[in-house]
Design an enzyme around this catalytic site. Structure first.
Site, short mmCIF file in Angstrom:
data_model
loop_
_atom_site.label_atom_id
_atom_site.label_comp_id
_atom_site.label_asym_id
_atom_site.label_seq_id
_atom_site.Cartn_x
_atom_site.Cartn_y
_atom_site.Cartn_z
N HIS A 467 54.99 49.06 34.37
CA HIS A 467 55.82 49.01 33.17
C HIS A 467 55.25 49.92 32.07
O HIS A 467 55.95 50.79 31.53
CB HIS A 467 55.88 47.55 32.67
CG HIS A 467 56.71 47.36 31.45
ND1 HIS A 467 57.99 46.86 31.49
CD2 HIS A 467 56.46 47.59 30.13
CE1 HIS A 467 58.49 46.80 30.26
NE2 HIS A 467 57.56 47.24 29.40
N GLU A 468 53.97 49.75 31.78
CA GLU A 468 53.36 50.56 30.72
C GLU A 468 53.29 52.03 31.13
O GLU A 468 53.45 52.93 30.31
CB GLU A 468 51.97 50.03 30.34
CG GLU A 468 51.96 48.60 29.80
CD GLU A 468 52.97 48.36 28.68
OE1 GLU A 468 53.33 49.30 27.95
OE2 GLU A 468 53.41 47.19 28.54
N HIS A 471 56.55 53.64 30.36
CA HIS A 471 56.57 54.06 28.95
C HIS A 471 55.77 55.36 28.79
O HIS A 471 56.19 56.28 28.09
CB HIS A 471 55.92 53.01 28.05
CG HIS A 471 56.79 51.85 27.69
ND1 HIS A 471 58.07 52.00 27.19
CD2 HIS A 471 56.57 50.51 27.73
CE1 HIS A 471 58.59 50.81 26.94
NE2 HIS A 471 57.71 49.88 27.26
N HIS A 474 57.56 58.46 29.69
CA HIS A 474 58.53 58.81 28.65
C HIS A 474 57.84 59.69 27.59
O HIS A 474 58.44 60.62 27.05
CB HIS A 474 59.06 57.51 28.02
CG HIS A 474 60.39 57.63 27.35
ND1 HIS A 474 61.00 56.58 26.71
CD2 HIS A 474 61.24 58.68 27.19
CE1 HIS A 474 62.16 56.97 26.21
NE2 HIS A 474 62.33 58.24 26.48
#
Length: 675
Positions: A467-468, A471, A474
């Site tokens: 998940h991190e 990010h 991105h």
């Protein structure tokens, strides 16, 4: 001149952490503010008519020294803080808030921005420039630039107060987390606990020169304790301590702070002409209004609730059959869920953990990023870091060009807040023809390696890392001209798409084959375990959905109407949770007093966005599944229309360009087994 206020003389221009002293920060902030003010003055005093370039663009590139100092300082305040840093944060926050207001409430600057904004139709701007202009104009108008002087001053006071209160809220939560310890000396009390958890508790006790074992409210200690400890009384003790943070009528009590924050936010929205804080916030979100958010949440709740009630009845019956328990309490939930999951799927985190060695999982995430986006991660020993445990990587593309610098900080320690997050030390942007590449960091709290074992992750921690890292991608793949539109600078209910979509790869055999190998035998994770992981992915999804929705609805309760009638936090929460409550209430506990997402982080009126983004990610991942999870064409479309574009256009436009259609909630309901 402070080391922090000029170009860092380091390879890749990374932050020279080892040379920065705490006492450097305050003067650096003062200097940074002074430099930024001078840049603003230059824009305002420019005798030439306002243009996009001399006003809007100049404004976006101003304050870069201050931004850099802020990102370094506030990231340290989250990951490596101490009393001195916290004290500086208390001094600096009002200065920054005041400076922000000096810009937003500067009538001459706003006049120039407004002039450009009013000519926007004739300016022949690119999509990115149009977005920037709109954002800059709204940055003023949504912060009171069109208001009379007395109301502007009122806003300044509110903002100053809010920045202090949210810092104090966070410090209280951290203090409460660190103040509680469960010190055990009887080996019998440890039954059921995983060996790794016991070992970690033993070494913590040792470090404090205590006999026995010490358990804390930090996630890597707390979560396994309430999930596995057979001793129900001790689980109860831990769970009550965890839920009582900021709600103990002591020096770290957050009740008054929460009421004040909610009231000030409402007051602020009112001054700006909005019905509530949520109306103000959601105007700049994909969801647009509190009415839409509530409708979205309640529609999902309607579909999830029957499943949640069935699952809860099944769990209650299971606990009664197993241990004669007639009433399931909050401290029983994780414990019996884990046991039921093991019975249904013969799947236990302790069976899975040996296949998820942290270093291998991280390499797996890197390998997936390479297959999808053609980037490589190479560990670097030349990049300075703020703690010896941090690892640093140089990210390059297929032409061997620098894409980003990546920092990874994985283990709990004193002075580091709980949870996991992604952040940046330097944004990406293009200036004078040079594409400045970003410095991106992820921070987690995983179990440390011990004398006998490497760091082994639970499956939940594997998805957290992905998940991190989603990010982080991105941020890493950002490719925009303007810093304020770069990377994760997107609408808040779009920001979780890149993170949540990457979690899907954790369930795919093709992806697991890249990293899920037993740390001792080297054998790959057996396919039957993989199948069980996939099958169990929707285990108790009804309960999980209802829990997530309850937090989002509590957030709306605080922010979508006038909070001045709320006198008692506990009574207010009881009412908010009435539609989503499964377990009996625990009188010593409150959620809001440690709900850092909405009272300290940026999620106020935005907690629903986790579920909103799940709709996006389920729909987007369906596209990958149709074409193959490593399909280059789909990956390139995702990279070019979502990951690299930041906030340059409205997220729905970007999403439709990638997907060819609007996202459909059915994809989520199907994946969650709720259809």
């Amino acid at each position: 001149m402070s080391i922090l206020t000029h170009h860092f003389n380091t390879k890749y221009n990374t932050a020279p952490f080892s040379k920065i002293k705490n006492e450097d920060f305050l003067p650096a902030f003062q200097k940074g503010i002074e430099l930024a003010k001078a840049e603003i003055d230059a824009i305002v005093r420019n005798p030439i008519q306002p243009t996009f370039k001399n006003t809007i663009e100049a404004l976006d590139f101003s304050g870069d020294v201050l931004d850099r100092i802020s990102s370094i300082f506030f990231n340290l305040n989250s990951a490596e803080t101490n009393d001195e840093i916290q004290k500086i944060a208390q001094e600096v926050s009002p200065l920054l808030s005041e400076f922000g207001n000096d810009i937003r409430l500067n009538p001459d600057l706003f006049a120039r921005v407004k002039t450009v904004y009013e000519q926007r139709e004739k300016l022949n701007l690119t999509a990115e420039q149009t977005t920037l202009l709109d954002k800059k104009y709204k940055g003023f108008s949504r912060n009171g630039a069109n208001l009379p002087e007395d109301k502007k001053n009122h806003l300044r006071e509110i903002d100053k107060e809010l920045s202090k209160l949210s810092l104090l809220f966070g410090e209280n939560v951290l203090a409460e987390t660190q103040a509680y310890q469960l010190h055990l000396t009887n080996k019998k009390d440890l039954t059921g606990l995983p060996e790794g958890t016991i070992e970690a508790a033993r070494s913590l006790a040792k470090s404090q020169e205590k006999e026995g074992w010490v358990f804390t409210l930090d996630y890597p200690s707390y979560v396994p304790f309430v999930t596995y400890a057979d001793n129900r009384e001790l689980r109860k003790k831990m769970a009550i301590a965890f839920g009582a943070k900021g709600f103990q009528n002591n020096e770290f009590d957050n009740q008054e702070i929460v009421l004040k924050i909610a009231a000030l936010r409402f007051d602020r929205a009112h001054v700006l002409g909005y019905a509530s804080h949520a109306h103000f916030v959601l105007e700049e979100r994909m969801s647009e209004s509190p009415e839409k958010v509530k409708k979205f949440s309640n529609d999902l709740l309607e579909k999830a609730k029957p499943a949640a009630l069935r699952e809860f009845a099944q769990l209650s019956a299971f606990a009664e059959e197993l241990d004669g328990l007639t009433l399931l309490e909050k401290w029983d939930g994780a414990y019996y869920s884990e046991k039921l999951k093991q019975q249904l799927y013969h799947l236990d985190d302790e069976i899975l953990k040996p296949y998820f060695q942290l270093e291998k999982v991280l390499k797996g995430a890197f390998a997936i990023a390479q297959k999808l986006y053609g980037i490589t991660f190479e560990e670097s020993f030349e990049v300075d870091k703020y703690h010896e445990e941090v690892k640093t990587y140089v990210v390059k593309d297929e032409e061997d060009q620098l894409v980003a610098i990546f920092y990874a900080d994985f283990f709990p320690r004193k002075g580091k807040r709980n949870g996991a997050w992604m952040t940046s030390f330097k944004s990406q942007y293009i200036k004078k023809g040079i594409n400045e590449r970003p410095h991106i960091s992820i921070v987690c709290n995983f179990t440390k390696p011990t004398e006998t074992k490497p760091s082994l992750l639970t499956f939940n921690e594997v998805t957290t890392l992905f998940h991190e890292f989603g990010h982080a991608l991105h941020g890493i793949l950002a490719n925009t001209t303007y810093p304020s539109l770069s990377g994760t600078s997107v609408y808040w209910d779009f920001v979780e798409l890149p993170s949540q979509i990457l979690e899907n790869w954790c369930y795919e055999p093709e992806a697991l084959a890249l990293f899920a190998y037993h740390y001792e035998t080297g054998e790959m994770i057996p396919i039957e375990l993989v199948n069980k992981i996939k099958e169990s992915a929707s285990f108790q999804e009804g309960i999980a959905t209802m829990r997530q929705l309850s937090f989002g609805l509590l957030d709306m309760g605080w922010h979508a109407e006038d909070p001045s009638n709320i006198k008692n936090i506990k009574a207010f929460e009881t009412k908010q949770f009435s539609a989503t409550q499964l377990y009996p209430d625990v009188k010593e506990n409150a959620m809001s007093t440690s709900f850092s997402h909405i009272f300290q982080g940026g999620y106020s009126s935005g907690y629903y966005s986790y579920k909103w983004a799940e709709v996006l990610d389920a729909d987007a991942f369906e596209y990958f599944q149709e074409k193959g999870i490593f399909n280059k064409e789909v990956a390139t479309k995702f990279k070019e229309n979502v990951l690299s574009k930041g906030g340059t256009e409205h997220p729905m436009i970007l999403y439709k360009r990638f997907r060819g259609q609007e996202p459909r909630p059915e994809a989520l309901l199907k994946r969650a087994g709720l259809l």
